[in-house]
Write a protein that holds these residues in place. Structure first.
Motif, short mmCIF file in Angstrom:
data_model
loop_
_atom_site.label_atom_id
_atom_site.label_comp_id
_atom_site.label_asym_id
_atom_site.label_seq_id
_atom_site.Cartn_x
_atom_site.Cartn_y
_atom_site.Cartn_z
N UNK A 102 0.83 -1.20 0.00
CA UNK A 102 0.00 0.00 0.00
C UNK A 102 0.86 1.25 0.00
N UNK A 103 1.87 1.27 0.85
CA UNK A 103 2.75 2.42 0.95
C UNK A 103 3.54 2.63 -0.35
N UNK A 104 4.09 1.53 -0.89
CA UNK A 104 4.91 1.63 -2.10
C UNK A 104 4.08 2.11 -3.27
N UNK A 105 2.83 1.63 -3.37
CA UNK A 105 1.99 2.06 -4.49
C UNK A 105 1.71 3.55 -4.40
N UNK A 106 1.46 4.05 -3.19
CA UNK A 106 1.22 5.48 -3.01
C UNK A 106 2.42 6.28 -3.51
N UNK A 107 3.61 5.90 -3.05
CA UNK A 107 4.80 6.68 -3.40
C UNK A 107 5.13 6.57 -4.88
N UNK A 108 5.10 5.34 -5.43
CA UNK A 108 5.48 5.19 -6.84
C UNK A 108 4.45 5.85 -7.75
N UNK A 109 3.18 5.83 -7.34
CA UNK A 109 2.15 6.49 -8.16
C UNK A 109 2.46 7.97 -8.28
N UNK A 110 2.79 8.59 -7.13
CA UNK A 110 3.08 10.02 -7.13
C UNK A 110 4.35 10.32 -7.92
N UNK A 111 5.38 9.47 -7.73
CA UNK A 111 6.64 9.70 -8.45
C UNK A 111 6.40 9.62 -9.95
N UNK A 112 5.62 8.62 -10.36
CA UNK A 112 5.35 8.45 -11.78
C UNK A 112 4.63 9.67 -12.34
N UNK A 113 3.64 10.13 -11.58
CA UNK A 113 2.80 11.21 -12.09
C UNK A 113 3.50 12.57 -12.09
N UNK A 114 4.25 12.85 -11.02
CA UNK A 114 4.80 14.20 -10.90
C UNK A 114 6.27 14.30 -11.25
N UNK A 152 10.66 10.76 -18.75
CA UNK A 152 11.70 9.76 -18.53
C UNK A 152 11.07 8.46 -18.00
N UNK A 153 9.91 8.08 -18.56
CA UNK A 153 9.25 6.88 -18.05
C UNK A 153 10.09 5.62 -18.28
N UNK A 154 11.11 5.72 -19.16
CA UNK A 154 11.95 4.53 -19.34
C UNK A 154 12.79 4.23 -18.11
N UNK A 155 12.86 5.20 -17.18
CA UNK A 155 13.58 4.93 -15.93
C UNK A 155 12.65 4.35 -14.86
N UNK A 156 11.40 4.02 -15.27
CA UNK A 156 10.39 3.54 -14.33
C UNK A 156 10.87 2.37 -13.46
N UNK A 157 11.39 1.34 -14.11
CA UNK A 157 11.78 0.15 -13.37
C UNK A 157 12.81 0.49 -12.29
N UNK A 174 1.83 -2.24 -12.48
CA UNK A 174 0.50 -2.47 -13.04
C UNK A 174 -0.38 -1.24 -12.90
N UNK A 175 -0.35 -0.66 -11.69
CA UNK A 175 -1.25 0.44 -11.38
C UNK A 175 -1.01 1.64 -12.31
N UNK A 176 0.25 1.88 -12.70
CA UNK A 176 0.50 3.05 -13.52
C UNK A 176 0.55 2.75 -15.02
N UNK A 177 0.59 1.47 -15.41
CA UNK A 177 0.70 1.22 -16.85
C UNK A 177 -0.53 0.55 -17.45
N UNK A 178 -1.35 -0.10 -16.62
CA UNK A 178 -2.43 -0.90 -17.19
C UNK A 178 -3.75 -0.14 -17.09
#
Lengths: 200, 196, 186
Positions: A49-61, A68-73, A121-125
């Motif tokens: 739950x915590x990781x999804x919150x943080x990664x979602x925000x990082x991805x979006x902002x 630079x979404x290629x640095x996602x992984x 999954x949450x940010x790409x699907x």
């Protein structure tokens, strides 16, 4: 209503272990005893739950605005590793009893692919949940992540119960340990297939 | 020389990642719906494993002890992203089939496991051989599992249909079949190949 | 063995590793960018040539958020290819539906799907199911599966997928009508 569908879908229909094959290594590794299985499930629940919150925000902002979404992984796995470390330190200081319960599982979670899998999954699907196909907003993402980890816990606890019984039976030598466990999970997955198509 | 050759062959039976070490179960189960999918996933993992083993064995002496895990993970994630980009560019259909499990190579415990257990303590060439051996063993297991599931589930092998268009037992292409097939293959492996 | 850690060399080492890796990836990204775009374009072109009669050029347009392609040969419009999405059994199902200039369906092709392997996923391989869309005249057929009183043969044991597929084709034909209306107003 939509949140309800997300929860049912994530726990039963698309169960993370039994239908999506994520987090199998710790699932097989620590499901020997009901007590360790519960501890691991709680730790996973917390971190997913915590990781999804943080990664979602990082991805979006961060990743999308700078293109630079290629640095996602790389970004996501670093966030997860750092997060797990932080959770460990904070727990140790603030709640020694909880730390004692979850402590030994925390380092294992960095390489639990369920955490990275849900975050990606949450940010790409695109999800549907009864309506139009769309990317999840933050609220839905959080509900989805939490429900998914509940599904992980459910599968883990059911399976630990089965395994405690298996341990008392006389299993042929070549089947002992992981093989018979895998076959039992297969039958469990067969049962969960009854839910498929219930929520789209 | 013979030593390095042994490092490669060990990956198949003695240190087989799937059947003996029981590592990397998620891609093993999820991507083996057909022989060709299993083979592709195995090769992608092999690629990352060999390259990350080489780089990690080279940088290990200068990486401070306390940050070695994050440093290794970054190296691994770089090669995984490289595979992701290359597959998107040159085999887009396969990239779509394997989907999420390509980025998830990062958390495949085989790779970090070999980095920790072997590459950080050995030379570049030995590490490359170790990566090659374990990677080939993994590829081999995935292809076998994929082939068995494809034969039972779709009645074909590497896309060649031997049932004349009739369906196989669909459950074997789906999730339950993955667990059950792997379980029985492990039994056969224990019975005939593993030296007790 | 590994160097003894202190704050300075830990920070230095991680920064160096991150910098080198990001730089490497940025390079790889720049190199693979055009092949990735070419691959995506090739996929669209392949599905376009599958669902449309022979054409010389296509033009992509958007109408109310739906993307469609107008195919032109010798200065005349020979057909439209419409992207149409709906929800199947396992998740989103997206089709490319080609409509000839006379308003009949020329052919259909699946762009993406999440259907069950061996069941719903047959919508990409079942010859009988796929053939019935070719030349289908919406004025003469009822666009729903036989179980629901229509004229479409469903895939065996995959009624939900077949219904979704039918719905997607019907949706594309609605878009086609709108395109035609828009043209007659001009």
């Amino acid at each position: 209503m939509e949140y309800f569908l997300i929860i049912i879908s994530a726990i039963f229909v698309n169960n993370i272990v039994l239908a999506q094959f994520l987090g199998i290594c710790p699932f097989l590794g620590v499901s020997n005893k009901l007590s360790t299985a519960t501890g691991m499930s709680m730790a996973v629940c917390f971190v997913i739950t915590l990781a999804t919150l943080v990664t979602y925000l990082i991805n979006k902002y961060l990743l999308i605005p700078f293109n630079i979404t290629f640095l996602q992984t790389i970004a996501f796995i670093l966030v997860i590793a750092a997060l797990v470390q932080m959770v460990e330190i904070v727990l140790k200081k603030t709640s020694p009893s909880l730390y004692q319960a979850l402590g030994i599982f925390l380092p294992l979670i960095t390489t639990n692919c369920a955490v990275l899998g849900v975050a990606i999954d949450v940010v790409t699907k695109q999800f549907t949940f009864g309506g139009e196909a769309h990317f999840l907003n933050l609220g839905e993402a959080m509900v989805y992540a939490f429900a998914t980890s509940l599904g992980y816990g459910l599968a883990m606890v059911i399976f630990a119960g089965i395994r405690e019984h298996l341990a008392m039976n006389d299993v042929p030598k070549a089947f002992k340990g992981v093989p018979i466990a895998l076959i039992s999970v297969g039958i469990l997955a067969l049962a969960f297939m009854g839910f498929s198509g219930m929520v789209k | 020389m013979s030593n390095r050759f042994k490092l490669i062959t060990d990956g198949f039976v003695k240190n087989n990642p799937t059947f003996v070490l029981i590592l990397g179960m998620c891609p093993t189960l999820a991507t083996t719906t057909s022989a060709i999918n299993g083979l592709s996933m195995g090769l992608a993992t092999l690629f990352v494993l060999v390259l990350s083993n080489i780089v990690i064995s080279a940088i290990a002496p200068v990486v401070p002890d306390k940050v070695h895990i994050p440093a290794y993970i970054v190296v691994i994630a770089t090669f995984v992203t490289l595979v992701q980009l290359l597959m998107q560019a040159f085999t887009p259909a396969m990239y779509e089939t394997l989907g999420l499990f390509i980025p998830l190579i990062v958390v495949n415990c085989i790779i970090l496991g070999r980095a920790e257990a072997f590459a950080s303590k050995n030379g570049v060439l030995d590490s490359a051989c170790d990566g090659l051996g374990v990677g080939l063993g993994f590829t081999c297991s995935l292809t076998v599992l994929g082939a068995v599931r494809e034969m039972l589930g779709s009645g074909s092998i590497f896309g060649w249909n031997f049932l004349g268009g009739n369906d196989g037992m669909l459950a074997f292409v789906m999730a339950p079949g993955a667990f059950i097939c792997l379980g029985y293959l492990m039994v056969l492996f224990n019975k005939f190949l593993k030296k007790s | 063995m590994a160097v003894k850690s202190n704050l300075k060399n830990m920070a230095l080492c991680l920064t160096a590793v991150c910098l080198v890796c990001s730089a490497l990836l940025a390079g790889a990204y720049a190199l693979t960018k055009s092949p990735i775009e070419a691959a995506a374009k090739a996929k669209t072109e392949k599905s376009l040539s599958a669902v449309l009669p022979a054409f010389q050029s296509v033009e992509a347009t958007e109408l109310d958020g739906v993307r469609y392609y107008t195919a032109v040969k010798d200065g005349e419009t020979v057909g439209y290819a419409i992207e149409s999405g709906t929800i199947g059994f396992g998740g989103p199902l997206t089709l490319m539906v080609g409509v000839s200039a006379d308003g009949t369906v020329y052919n259909t092709s699946v762009l993406s799907h999440n259907e069950t392997p061996g069941l719903g996923a047959k919508c990409t391989s079942d010859k009988k199911f796929m053939a019935q869309w070719q030349g289908l005249d919406p004025a003469q057929k009822i666009l729903s599966v036989k179980k629901d009183g229509g004229d479409i043969d469903a895939i065996t044991a995959s009624t939900i997928t077949s219904r979704a597929y039918t719905r997607a084709v019907a949706g594309a034909l609605d878009v086609y009508k709108k395109i035609k209306e828009g043209e007659s107003h001009e």
